[in-house]
Write an enzyme that holds these catalytic residues in place. Structure first.
Site, PDB file in Angstrom:
ATOM      1  N   GLY A  49      42.789 -22.956  39.153  1.00  0.00           N
ATOM      2  CA  GLY A  49      41.500 -22.359  39.464  1.00  0.00           C
ATOM      3  C   GLY A  49      41.180 -21.276  38.455  1.00  0.00           C
ATOM      4  CD  GLN A  54      40.700 -15.692  37.073  1.00  0.00           C
ATOM      5  OE1 GLN A  54      40.219 -16.664  37.647  1.00  0.00           O
ATOM      6  NE2 GLN A  54      41.998 -15.517  36.883  1.00  0.00           N
ATOM      7  CB  CYS A  98      46.242 -14.328  39.658  1.00  0.00           C
ATOM      8  SG  CYS A  98      44.570 -14.172  39.013  1.00  0.00           S
ATOM      9  CG  LEU A  99      45.693 -18.762  35.196  1.00  0.00           C
ATOM     10  CD1 LEU A  99      44.555 -19.659  34.728  1.00  0.00           C
ATOM     11  CD2 LEU A  99      46.998 -19.147  34.534  1.00  0.00           C
ATOM     12  CG  HIS A 140      43.243 -16.990  44.105  1.00  0.00           C
ATOM     13  ND1 HIS A 140      44.398 -16.259  44.243  1.00  0.00           N
ATOM     14  CD2 HIS A 140      42.878 -16.866  42.804  1.00  0.00           C
ATOM     15  CE1 HIS A 140      44.714 -15.722  43.078  1.00  0.00           C
ATOM     16  NE2 HIS A 140      43.797 -16.073  42.191  1.00  0.00           N
ATOM     17  CD  GLU A 141      40.398 -19.175  41.044  1.00  0.00           C
ATOM     18  OE1 GLU A 141      39.802 -18.357  40.304  1.00  0.00           O
ATOM     19  OE2 GLU A 141      41.629 -19.343  41.005  1.00  0.00           O
ATOM     20  CG  HIS A 144      39.400 -14.073  40.694  1.00  0.00           C
ATOM     21  ND1 HIS A 144      39.954 -12.958  40.104  1.00  0.00           N
ATOM     22  CD2 HIS A 144      40.395 -14.979  40.799  1.00  0.00           C
ATOM     23  CE1 HIS A 144      41.236 -13.182  39.865  1.00  0.00           C
ATOM     24  NE2 HIS A 144      41.532 -14.400  40.284  1.00  0.00           N
TER      25      HIS A 144
END
Length: 157
Positions: A49, A54, A98-99, A140-141, A144
């Site tokens: 995701g 991000q 998370c990235l 989660h996304e 963000h």
């Protein structure tokens, strides 16, 4: 595109704005986000995701992979202006990463089932019920896009 890292980075903590123009530039942004998400990151990890902030864009765009942790074929979907229509009272706790926060993991409590809607890159409205990892990745996304990181929930589980 490059993934922005750091829990105190301003763009990661800023709420994204609604997308109002559905054009070739939006499609190019989505394509670049998908390529970035699927490219090996630190430790050769690819993402499942990615939210626009991000990669430094304050637009309500997110990419997610359906069917993670299943035997079904993975499907990458771009979601523009996503919304949560319903969340179950039942919750589950799983470890997330998370990235944008490499090598950081923690257990997060989230709704086990949700119903969501979004627009595709042409502006058409889509709706789907999600459960399991699909629900978790979406939430989660989605967080963000509101400037919330998964680590914000770690004290509450």
């Amino acid at each position: 595109m490059q993934i922005i890292t750091g829990e105190d980075t301003k763009v990661l903590r800023t709420k994204a704005e609604k997308v109002t123009v559905f054009d070739q530039a939006l499609e190019q942004t989505v394509d670049a986000m998908i390529e970035t998400m699927l490219s090996p990151q630190q430790g050769n990890v690819t993402g499942i995701g990615l939210a626009a902030n991000q990669v430094g864009l304050l637009e309500r765009i997110m990419i997610m992979t359906f069917n993670v942790n299943t035997k079904k074929e993975h499907k990458v979907v771009a979601m523009i202006n996503p919304e949560i229509l319903w969340q179950s009272e039942e919750t589950v706790v799983y470890e997330e990463g998370c990235l944008s926060l490499p090598e950081t993991f923690g257990k997060v409590r989230r709704a086990s089932k949700i119903q969501v809607s979004w627009q595709n890159t042409e502006g058409h409205r889509c709706e789907k019920k999600l459960s399991g990892w699909d629900a978790r990745v979406f939430l989660h996304e989605y967080d963000h896009l509101d400037g919330i990181l998964f680590i914000d929930y770690l004290q509450k589980t």
